[in-house]
Design an enzyme around this catalytic site. Structure first.
Site, PDB file in Angstrom:
ATOM      1  N   HIS A  86      36.328  37.421  35.108  1.00  0.00           N
ATOM      2  CA  HIS A  86      36.309  37.225  36.153  1.00  0.00           C
ATOM      3  C   HIS A  86      35.245  36.379  36.859  1.00  0.00           C
ATOM      4  O   HIS A  86      33.797  36.353  35.844  1.00  0.00           O
ATOM      5  CB  HIS A  86      36.215  38.031  37.279  1.00  0.00           C
ATOM      6  CG  HIS A  86      36.247  38.054  38.677  1.00  0.00           C
ATOM      7  ND1 HIS A  86      35.214  37.833  39.435  1.00  0.00           N
ATOM      8  CD2 HIS A  86      37.378  38.205  39.798  1.00  0.00           C
ATOM      9  CE1 HIS A  86      36.112  37.743  41.016  1.00  0.00           C
ATOM     10  NE2 HIS A  86      36.644  37.985  40.908  1.00  0.00           N
ATOM     11  N   GLN A  97      36.865  46.607  37.115  1.00  0.00           N
ATOM     12  CA  GLN A  97      38.402  46.875  36.902  1.00  0.00           C
ATOM     13  C   GLN A  97      37.902  48.638  36.908  1.00  0.00           C
ATOM     14  O   GLN A  97      39.418  48.959  36.653  1.00  0.00           O
ATOM     15  CB  GLN A  97      38.956  45.925  36.211  1.00  0.00           C
ATOM     16  CG  GLN A  97      39.197  44.412  37.114  1.00  0.00           C
ATOM     17  CD  GLN A  97      40.338  44.582  38.314  1.00  0.00           C
ATOM     18  OE1 GLN A  97      40.806  45.870  39.080  1.00  0.00           O
ATOM     19  NE2 GLN A  97      39.727  43.532  39.047  1.00  0.00           N
ATOM     20  N   CYS A 152      40.173  34.256  40.671  1.00  0.00           N
ATOM     21  CA  CYS A 152      39.267  34.007  40.079  1.00  0.00           C
ATOM     22  C   CYS A 152      39.263  34.352  38.775  1.00  0.00           C
ATOM     23  O   CYS A 152      37.738  34.481  38.735  1.00  0.00           O
ATOM     24  CB  CYS A 152      38.109  35.459  41.153  1.00  0.00           C
ATOM     25  SG  CYS A 152      38.005  34.586  43.072  1.00  0.00           S
ATOM     26  N   LYS A 202      36.833  48.674  44.894  1.00  0.00           N
ATOM     27  CA  LYS A 202      38.393  49.294  43.994  1.00  0.00           C
ATOM     28  C   LYS A 202      37.982  50.026  43.489  1.00  0.00           C
ATOM     29  O   LYS A 202      38.828  50.706  43.043  1.00  0.00           O
ATOM     30  CB  LYS A 202      37.628  47.778  42.792  1.00  0.00           C
ATOM     31  CG  LYS A 202      37.165  46.481  43.219  1.00  0.00           C
ATOM     32  CD  LYS A 202      36.934  45.649  41.547  1.00  0.00           C
ATOM     33  CE  LYS A 202      37.046  44.202  42.016  1.00  0.00           C
ATOM     34  NZ  LYS A 202      38.002  43.822  42.653  1.00  0.00           N
ATOM     35  N   ASP A 230      30.765  43.776  33.066  1.00  0.00           N
ATOM     36  CA  ASP A 230      31.800  44.208  33.952  1.00  0.00           C
ATOM     37  C   ASP A 230      32.291  45.310  34.304  1.00  0.00           C
ATOM     38  O   ASP A 230      33.566  45.247  33.926  1.00  0.00           O
ATOM     39  CB  ASP A 230      31.589  43.085  34.377  1.00  0.00           C
ATOM     40  CG  ASP A 230      32.407  42.808  35.742  1.00  0.00           C
ATOM     41  OD1 ASP A 230      32.826  43.931  36.378  1.00  0.00           O
ATOM     42  OD2 ASP A 230      33.540  41.473  35.559  1.00  0.00           O
TER      43      ASP A 230
END
Length: 406
Positions: A122, A202, A364, A225, A199
């Protein structure tokens, strides 16, 4: 397995109609809807307890400070970090990764030092490193997934050289849902003395994360999220890395003493948390963590794995649909286009007329779009409140799109 009908009752927005149809919300990868316990926690804090934290001696400030700091322990436990000071409050993953870029990497990296990235990242895990490329001459080295969309740890480590200062990689692709073995990447990187940033934007919502087991140095997570409020999130920093951080935001709450001639800083984590923080948002994130842990992270993972398998079968079996990525391990995230050339924006507009919310664009993730050979896709990203009926509705909506666009 989860009782999805009971779960849906916790999300009041799912009762509404969109364009005369029941809402089929398939955009949780962008931002998840909020359950009643989160809404109630935020409302209660504003209505009955709000005050600034850490600075007041009055009743409300003490109450709010205690509740605000309790969330740090919830995040520590949620990630299985060893120490509370390893949890830095941020406004989300973008803020967390920028914090690593400015407070840890910028003071340490010189021209010619390297950061290894995957093309699946991302922009939040790309643009901060471009800043270092532009301003300090840091080199970015890119690793591509295989033809199925899997990113192999050995290939990531093949990109490492004696000048590599950091590996920064997603745990779950926001485009294809591919799950990356970041634990194996960290294990291999440890032998080369290369730190690893993950990261987890998600991945944190789809199953349990154990930062000690993974062995990573830094991990970024976001609250919105994870069924929490926007402007909430955290950065995990392994304890032995904390002394390497220099604060890049100065202001209240991150200092011990300020005079005309010098300043001394608070101990971590507060040294990296300048100014009035997103107090109520973090309390909402704490409520969101309580909510998902109440459902059971293993139950959530099992439910979403079932949805992912069902959606992969349904979408993968449509010969006029281009499905991007068929990874061996995946979250319930799917990107696709109609093979007839219909633009994703047009497809998403027709789906929206049927009450189906999907994402359309580059998500993104423009380096990944370039790798896939497209400029945009439609994306369906599922969550704990979705069901197989939602996937069936998407398939039927896509059939309508095909008929309309020829």
């Amino acid at each position: 397995m989860l009782d999805v009908a009971a779960v849906r009752e916790s999300f009041p927005i799912l009762d509404r109609k969109v364009n005369g149809h029941r809402l089929v919300y398939l955009d949780s990868g962008a931002s998840a809807q909020k359950p009643l316990p989160v809404i109630a926690a935020v409302t209660h804090a504003y209505e009955h307890e709000y005050a600034n934290v850490h600075r007041g001696l009055h009743y409300l400030s003490n109450v709010m400070t205690d509740k605000y700091e309790e969330v740090r322990e919830k995040i520590r436990s949620f990630l299985n970090a060893a120490h509370c000071e390893e949890i830095i409050y941020t406004t989300g993953s973008t803020d967390s990764i920028n914090l690593v870029a400015y407070s840890w990497a910028m003071p340490r990296l010189d021209a010619g030092d390297e950061i290894v990235l995957s093309v699946m990242e991302h922009h939040a895990n790309v643009v901060p490193w471009h800043f270092l490329r532009e301003r300090q001459g840091v080199a970015l080295k890119w690793v591509e997934p295989d033809e199925n969309g899997d990113l192999h740890p050995e290939k990531v480590l093949d990109a490492v050289t004696s000048r590599t200062a950091l590996i920064a990689v997603t745990q779950t692709s926001n485009v294809t849902g591919a799950v990356v073995d970041v634990g194996e990447i960290a294990r291999l990187a440890r032998d080369r003395a290369v730190p690893v940033l993950v990261d987890a934007s998600q991945s944190a919502v789809h199953g349990s994360i154990d930062v000690q087991s993974l062995g990573v140095d830094f991990l970024a997570m976001t609250g919105h999220k994870l069924y929490g409020p926007t402007a909430s999130g955290a950065l995990y920093v392994r304890r032995d890395r904390l002394p390497e951080f220099q604060p890049f935001r100065g202001g209240g709450d991150m200092i011990e003493e300020v005079t005309r001639d010098h300043v001394t800083y608070a101990k971590p984590p507060h040294k990296l948390e300048a100014g009035t923080p997103p107090i109520v948002q973090m309390i909402g994130l704490g409520a969101a963590i309580d909510y998902v842990r109440g459902l059971g992270m293993d139950n959530i993972a099992a439910h979403e794995a079932s949805l992912a398998a069902y959606a992969a079968d349904k979408l993968g079996g449509i010969d006029w649909l281009e499905l991007y990525g068929r990874p061996a391990r995946r979250a319930a995230i799917f990107s696709f286009n109609l093979k007839n050339g219909a633009h994703p924006h047009d497809v998403s507009t027709i789906l929206d007329q049927q009450g189906i919310a999907v994402r359309a664009g580059h998500h993104c993730a423009q380096p990944f779009m370039e790798h896939l050979g497209v400029t945009a896709t439609c994306r369906a990203s599922l969550a704990v409140y979705n069901s197989t009926e939602d996937i069936d509705a998407l398939v039927e909506g896509l059939r309508i799109c095909k008929k309309l666009f020829g």
